[in-house]
Motif scaffolding. Structure first.
Motif, PDB file in Angstrom:
ATOM      1  N   GLY A 128       0.794  -1.225   0.000  1.00 54.11           N
ATOM      2  CA  GLY A 128       0.000   0.000   0.000  1.00 54.11           C
ATOM      3  C   GLY A 128       0.822   1.268   0.000  1.00 54.11           C
ATOM      4  N   THR A 129       1.802   1.370   0.921  1.00 56.34           N
ATOM      5  CA  THR A 129       2.598   2.599   0.987  1.00 56.34           C
ATOM      6  C   THR A 129       4.047   2.380   0.566  1.00 56.34           C
ATOM      7  N   GLY A 130       4.597   1.218   0.843  1.00 57.51           N
ATOM      8  CA  GLY A 130       6.001   0.963   0.551  1.00 57.51           C
ATOM      9  C   GLY A 130       6.941   1.703   1.477  1.00 57.51           C
ATOM     10  N   SER A 131       6.418   2.300   2.549  1.00 56.12           N
ATOM     11  CA  SER A 131       7.242   3.085   3.466  1.00 56.12           C
ATOM     12  C   SER A 131       7.901   2.181   4.498  1.00 56.12           C
ATOM     13  N   LEU A 132       9.174   2.425   4.755  1.00 56.27           N
ATOM     14  CA  LEU A 132       9.870   1.672   5.791  1.00 56.27           C
ATOM     15  C   LEU A 132       9.230   1.890   7.158  1.00 56.27           C
ATOM     16  N   ASP A 134       6.232   2.005   7.792  1.00 59.31           N
ATOM     17  CA  ASP A 134       5.076   1.105   7.882  1.00 59.31           C
ATOM     18  C   ASP A 134       5.497  -0.353   7.809  1.00 59.31           C
ATOM     19  N   SER A 135       6.791  -0.611   8.012  1.00 56.57           N
ATOM     20  CA  SER A 135       7.342  -1.971   7.916  1.00 56.57           C
ATOM     21  C   SER A 135       7.087  -2.574   6.542  1.00 56.57           C
ATOM     22  N   GLN A 136       7.203  -1.730   5.513  1.00 55.12           N
ATOM     23  CA  GLN A 136       7.080  -2.172   4.138  1.00 55.12           C
ATOM     24  C   GLN A 136       8.327  -1.758   3.358  1.00 55.12           C
ATOM     25  N   VAL A 137       8.473  -2.294   2.155  1.00 55.26           N
ATOM     26  CA  VAL A 137       9.568  -1.878   1.277  1.00 55.26           C
ATOM     27  C   VAL A 137       9.019  -1.590  -0.110  1.00 55.26           C
ATOM     28  N   HIS A 138       9.763  -0.763  -0.834  1.00 51.81           N
ATOM     29  CA  HIS A 138       9.465  -0.478  -2.235  1.00 51.81           C
ATOM     30  C   HIS A 138      10.812  -0.377  -2.950  1.00 51.81           C
ATOM     31  N   THR A 139      11.143  -1.408  -3.701  1.00 50.03           N
ATOM     32  CA  THR A 139      12.397  -1.471  -4.449  1.00 50.03           C
ATOM     33  C   THR A 139      13.612  -1.439  -3.514  1.00 50.03           C
ATOM     34  N   PRO A 140      13.761  -2.428  -2.624  1.00 49.18           N
ATOM     35  CA  PRO A 140      14.941  -2.465  -1.758  1.00 49.18           C
ATOM     36  C   PRO A 140      16.204  -2.686  -2.583  1.00 49.18           C
ATOM     37  N   THR A 141      17.229  -1.862  -2.344  1.00 44.40           N
ATOM     38  CA  THR A 141      18.445  -1.936  -3.162  1.00 44.40           C
ATOM     39  C   THR A 141      19.673  -2.385  -2.393  1.00 44.40           C
ATOM     40  N   SER A 142      19.649  -2.288  -1.054  1.00 43.85           N
ATOM     41  CA  SER A 142      20.816  -2.675  -0.273  1.00 43.85           C
ATOM     42  C   SER A 142      20.389  -2.999   1.149  1.00 43.85           C
ATOM     43  N   MET A 143      21.200  -3.841   1.832  1.00 47.08           N
ATOM     44  CA  MET A 143      20.933  -4.174   3.227  1.00 47.08           C
ATOM     45  C   MET A 143      22.256  -4.340   3.972  1.00 47.08           C
ATOM     46  N   TYR A 144      22.182  -4.210   5.292  1.00 42.58           N
ATOM     47  CA  TYR A 144      23.362  -4.433   6.131  1.00 42.58           C
ATOM     48  C   TYR A 144      22.874  -4.821   7.523  1.00 42.58           C
ATOM     49  N   HIS A 145      23.433  -5.885   8.102  1.00 39.24           N
ATOM     50  CA  HIS A 145      23.081  -6.269   9.468  1.00 39.24           C
ATOM     51  C   HIS A 145      24.235  -5.889  10.381  1.00 39.24           C
ATOM     52  N   ASP A 146      23.946  -5.048  11.379  1.00 45.06           N
ATOM     53  CA  ASP A 146      25.009  -4.529  12.235  1.00 45.06           C
ATOM     54  C   ASP A 146      25.183  -5.319  13.532  1.00 45.06           C
ATOM     55  N   VAL A 160      16.339   5.272   4.311  1.00 47.46           N
ATOM     56  CA  VAL A 160      17.084   4.175   4.913  1.00 47.46           C
ATOM     57  C   VAL A 160      16.498   3.910   6.290  1.00 47.46           C
ATOM     58  N   GLY A 161      16.250   2.644   6.600  1.00 49.99           N
ATOM     59  CA  GLY A 161      15.686   2.294   7.899  1.00 49.99           C
ATOM     60  C   GLY A 161      16.357   1.093   8.507  1.00 49.99           C
ATOM     61  N   CYS A 172      10.284  -0.548  12.293  1.00 50.11           N
ATOM     62  CA  CYS A 172      11.407   0.290  11.887  1.00 50.11           C
ATOM     63  C   CYS A 172      11.813   1.124  13.099  1.00 50.11           C
ATOM     64  N   GLU A 173      13.029   0.912  13.608  1.00 49.92           N
ATOM     65  CA  GLU A 173      13.461   1.564  14.839  1.00 49.92           C
ATOM     66  C   GLU A 173      14.480   2.673  14.620  1.00 49.92           C
ATOM     67  N   ARG A 174      15.060   2.751  13.437  1.00 48.47           N
ATOM     68  CA  ARG A 174      15.974   3.832  13.074  1.00 48.47           C
ATOM     69  C   ARG A 174      15.595   4.261  11.664  1.00 48.47           C
ATOM     70  N   PHE A 175      15.653   5.561  11.380  1.00 44.92           N
ATOM     71  CA  PHE A 175      15.167   6.014  10.076  1.00 44.92           C
ATOM     72  C   PHE A 175      15.932   7.242   9.622  1.00 44.92           C
ATOM     73  N   LEU A 176      16.410   7.206   8.369  1.00 40.98           N
ATOM     74  CA  LEU A 176      17.059   8.349   7.751  1.00 40.98           C
ATOM     75  C   LEU A 176      16.146   8.887   6.651  1.00 40.98           C
TER      76      LEU A 176
END
Length: 295
Positions: A128-132, A134-146, A160-161, A172-176
């Protein structure tokens, strides 16, 4: 290192990967592995990192796009949670069950036994929104686990979330934001999170459309510096230099990593950046960019 069936069409479709869109190493037990996302054949291949570099497993079905427990669609992003032996696979397109459009997803696979990957879930997709947020994605291009959070770059809106990886609907607990004081994210391609001593850290985002790598504080997420803007292109596509703390020259950064090297017997923090436009690797000595920027 050259891995078996490296781009070889004659090696058999179960082992090849050809156009590698992303690659990461990870460790299970005491053994190190390499995961390669092959976006042209819709699979992720797993290899031993050490000799004899044997092919271990295939995730997905070769040349069969999909979004379920047996198939992927053009995978382009990988991240690994060492604590749970979970491999996260980001696909910029594809419509899993529950999604309202084919705008991509992130799938989780358990690699407790890397030779026998087990599908876990598809926690993130478009609905519906693709917003991070809202715990959604729209065209995810990269990931990193810290080690704590899974960071996801959302290609559609250049945000970035960071997500907790527990629960059925990870928040989503951190958001840029895509834009803020001193920076503007446009077509971000990779995120890297680096822990520093004392509980501090840095978040780096390769910003391909502006020719920069943006640096953020890992605690407050305040924008700190920009690396790579070319002075001759400050006004390219209406982009202006937003931060006075800008160093170096890049064309189109598509990858970024933090490392340490010894220079003149001194351990130095460096930022390594892949520049697709110029076809080269850049190294920024981070310890040089302090105060009055004396090198």
């Amino acid at each position: 290192r050259r891995f078996p069936h490296f781009g070889s069409l004659t090696a058999g479709p179960d082992f090849q990967y050809e156009e590698a869109s992303c690659a990461i190493t990870f460790t299970v037990g005491s053994t190190e592995y390499l995961a390669v996302a092959c976006n042209s054949h819709h699979v992720v291949q797993i290899y031993l990192w050490a000799s004899p570099y044997t092919h271990v497993a295939t995730i997905g079905t070769v040349d069969t796009p999909g979004a379920n427990g047996t198939s992927l669609t053009s995978p382009t992003a990988l991240a690994f949670n060492a604590a749970t032996s979970t491999l996260y696979i980001g696909c910029p397109t594809g419509q899993p069950a529950g999604a309202t459009a084919s705008n991509g997803f992130v799938a989780a696979w358990t690699l407790t036994v890397p030779a026998a990957p087990v599908f876990s879930a598809i926690p993130w997709f478009y609905s519906g929104t693709g917003s991070l947020l809202d715990s959604q994605v729209h065209t995810p291009t990269s990931m990193y686990h810290d080690g704590t959070y899974l960071w996801i770059v959302n290609g559609n809106d250049s945000t970035v979330g960071a997500f907790s990886t527990s629960g059925t609907l990870p928040p989503c607990e951190r958001f840029l934001e895509a834009q803020g004081p001193g920076y503007q994210l446009r077509s971000p391609r990779q995120v890297w999170v680096q822990a520093l001593s004392g509980g501090y850290g840095r978040v780096y985002v390769a910003n391909s459309a502006t020719g920069t790598v943006e640096e953020f504080d890992g605690v407050t997420f305040e924008h700190l510096h920009s690396y790579g803007i070319r002075a001759s292109e400050d006004n390219l596509n209406a982009y202006t230099r937003l931060s006075p703390y800008t160093y170096g020259a890049l064309g189109q950064p598509v990858g970024v990593a933090w490392d340490q090297v010894v220079i003149d017997d001194q351990t130095t923090d460096v930022l390594v950046v892949a520049d697709a436009l110029n076809g080269r690797i850049h190294r920024f000595n981070l310890d040089a960019y302090q105060n009055d920027n004396l090198v």
